[in-house]
Write an enzyme that holds these catalytic residues in place. Structure first.
Site, PDB file in Angstrom:
ATOM      1  N   TYR A 123      19.243  35.204  56.588  1.00 35.82           N
ATOM      2  CA  TYR A 123      20.196  33.974  56.582  1.00 35.82           C
ATOM      3  C   TYR A 123      21.716  34.170  56.182  1.00 35.82           C
ATOM      4  CZ  TYR A 123      16.281  31.264  58.393  1.00 35.82           C
ATOM      5  OH  TYR A 123      15.157  31.090  59.061  1.00 35.82           O
ATOM      6  N   PHE A 409       9.125  23.938  51.106  1.00 40.43           N
ATOM      7  CA  PHE A 409       9.276  22.909  52.219  1.00 40.43           C
ATOM      8  C   PHE A 409       9.390  23.416  53.848  1.00 40.43           C
ATOM      9  CE2 PHE A 409      13.448  23.676  50.109  1.00 40.43           C
ATOM     10  CZ  PHE A 409      14.154  23.953  51.282  1.00 40.43           C
TER      11      PHE A 409
END
Length: 409
Positions: A123, A409
Site C-alpha cells: 500500500y 477491521f
C-alpha cells in the site's frame, strides 16, 4: 479483458465475500464471523470488480472516527476487505479500486483513510504510511513476577459473563479512547466485535471469559481472555490468551495483570496486540522472558493534507512549510504552511519557500506521532531544505504515548 467496477448491491454480498475468502486462502470464516461482517458492511462504500458473473475484485470502507494527537476524533475511511482473484492479478484491478475508493473518500470530505495490511509492502505506492505498531508478548509466568503500584490490593476483581457487562465495558473503552492516538471510537454495531467468539476459532481454548476490576462498586477496568489447557508428564502448562484489557488507572491495570499471571494450571500469558509502550513492560521483573516482538499495524493515508494536518494538535509550537509529493492524489501535491501547537493548528496552501520535502506516505507514517520525522529523514525519506526545520518539526509531530490500534477491521 473487460471488467465492470461498481458499487456493491446488497444481494451481491455473498458472491463478493466468497471471492474475498478465496483470495485470502480459501478457508471460509465461521458463520458468526460472516454474519457480523455482513451486518457491518457498508454496501454504499463497498465496490466490486466483475468479469461477467464472476466477482474478481473487492474493496470496502467503514465510516470510522479516529483519535489523533490532542485527543480529537477525526473522520476516517477504514479501508477493508481488499482482494483480487488470483486469476486476475497484475491487470490493474487493485489500482483501479484504490483510485475509485480515494476519490470517493475525498468526495465524502473525510481527511484520512486507514487500513491494516495483510502484506505491508502493497500500500505504500498508494500513499499509505505505517503509522502504528503493535506488540506481542508471550510471558513465562513461572519465571516472571509483577511489581504492582500502591492501591492494587484495593481493587476488587470478579468474574462476569462477557455479555452481562458488555455495555459497561464499552462505556469504559469510550472513556480511554481520547488518551491514545490510533484508537477508534466504536460506531454502532462495532461493540459486537468484542464478544465474537466462534467455537471454530478457539483451537482448544476455552470460551471467552471476562473479569472486571471494581473500586467502591464502580468499574475501573476489564479483561477478556480465554484459557488453553495443556499438560505434559510434569504437570499443567496451560496458556492464558488475552483478547483485550483496559483500565482507568495504574492500580486497576496492575490488578488485572496480576490476576492473569496467577490463573491456576497455567504457565504463560499471551497478549497478541498491545501498545509498544504498554505499562506492562514496566511491571514485569524480567522483560527478556516476555518474548516481546513488534510488527506494523495501522497504515494511514492523508486524503486531504490541509484538513488532516489541521485536525490534530502538536506537542510544541510549530511553523513549517512542507513541500508534499503525492502522485496518486495530485490535489495534495505542493507547498503547505502548517502552524500549530498543543491547542490546535491550521494548514493552508502557500507560495513560500519550503522547509521540508516529503511524500504523503511519510506524512501518513508521522501523522499519529509514532514515527518521527527525524527517523524518516535518517532513511532519506524526508529532506531538510531549511537548516533547523527538522529539529523544530520532528518533536512537534510526536505523541506522549505510542499510537495504537486496539483491534483490526
Amino acid at each position: 479483458m473487460t471488467t465492470d467496477l461498481r458499487s456493491l448491491a446488497k444481494d451481491e454480498w455473498d458472491t463478493w465475500y466468497r471471492m474475498l475468502d478465496v483470495a485470502f486462502g480459501g478457508v471460509p470464516e465461521s458463520p458468526d464471523e460472516q454474519e457480523l461482517w455482513r451486518a457491518l458492511t457498508e454496501c454504499e462504500r463497498s465496490i466490486g470488480v466483475w468479469d461477467g458473473e464472476a466477482c474478481v475484485g473487492s474493496a470496502g470502507a467503514f465510516s470510522f472516527r479516529l483519535c489523533v494527537p490532542g485527543g480529537a476524533l477525526v473522520d476516517a475511511a477504514g479501508v477493508t476487505m481488499v482482494g483480487v482473484a488470483a486469476t486476475h492479478r497484475r491487470r490493474g484491478i487493485l489500482t483501479s479500486m484504490m483510485r475509485r475508493q480515494l476519490d470517493d473518500v475525498r468526495a465524502l470530505g473525510e481527511p484520512l483513510a486507514v487500513l491494516t495490511a495483510s502484506e505491508p509492502a502493497i500500500y505504500g505506492r498508494f500513499g499509505y504510511g505505517t503509522a502504528t505498531q503493535q506488540m506481542k508478548a508471550e510471558i513465562d509466568t513461572s519465571r516472571v513476577r509483577l511489581s504492582t503500584p500502591a492501591g492494587t490490593d484495593d481493587v476488587a476483581l470478579r468474574y462476569a459473563r462477557p455479555s452481562d457487562v458488555h455495555e459497561a465495558c464499552e462505556e469504559l473503552y469510550a472513556r480511554v479512547v481520547a488518551g491514545r492516538p490510533g484508537m477508534l471510537a466504536r460506531q454502532p454495531g462495532w461493540e459486537r466485535l468484542g464478544l465474537l467468539d466462534p467455537k471454530e476459532n478457539r483451537e482448544g481454548a476455552s470460551p471467552l471469559q471476562c473479569v472486571v476490576a471494581e473500586r467502591s462498586g464502580e468499574l475501573a477496568g476489564y479483561v477478556r481472555f480465554s484459557v488453553k489447557p495443556e499438560w505434559d508428564w510434569k504437570g499443567p502448562k496451560g496458556a492464558v490468551q488475552v483478547r483485550d484489557i483496559e483500565a482507568l488507572d495504574p492500580a486497576a491495570y496492575a490488578a488485572l495483570w496480576r490476576f492473569l499471571f496467577g490463573i491456576d494450571l497455567t504457565s504463560s500469558v499471551l497478549a497478541a496486540n498491545r501498545p509498544v509502550d504498554d505499562p506492562l513492560l514496566q511491571l514485569v521483573s524480567d522483560v527478556r522472558r516476555c518474548d516481546v516482538s513488534v510488527r506494523d499495524s495501522l497504515h494511514v493515508r492523508l486524503v486531504d493534507v490541509g484538513a488532516a494536518l489541521a485536525a490534530r494538535a502538536y506537542q510544541m509550537p510549530l511553523d513549517v512549510v512542507l513541500d508534499v509529493d503525492d502522485a496518486f492524489c495530485p490535489w495534495n501535491a505542493g507547498r503547505w504552511r502548517l502552524t500549530g501547537d498543543a491547542k490546535g493548528a491550521s494548514c493552508e496552501r502557500t507560495e513560500d519557500a519550503a522547509d521540508l520535502a516529503l511524500s504523503v506516505r511519510e506524512l501518513g507514517a508521522a501523522y499519529l506521532g509514532g514515527t518521527s520525522l527525524s527517523s524518516l529523514a535518517g532513511a532519506g525519506r524526508v529532506r531538510e531544505l531549511r537548516q533547523g526545520a527538522l529539529a523544530e518539526a520532528s518533536p512537534a509531530f510526536g505523541s506522549d504515548v505510542a499510537p495504537w490500534l486496539p483491534h483490526g477491521f
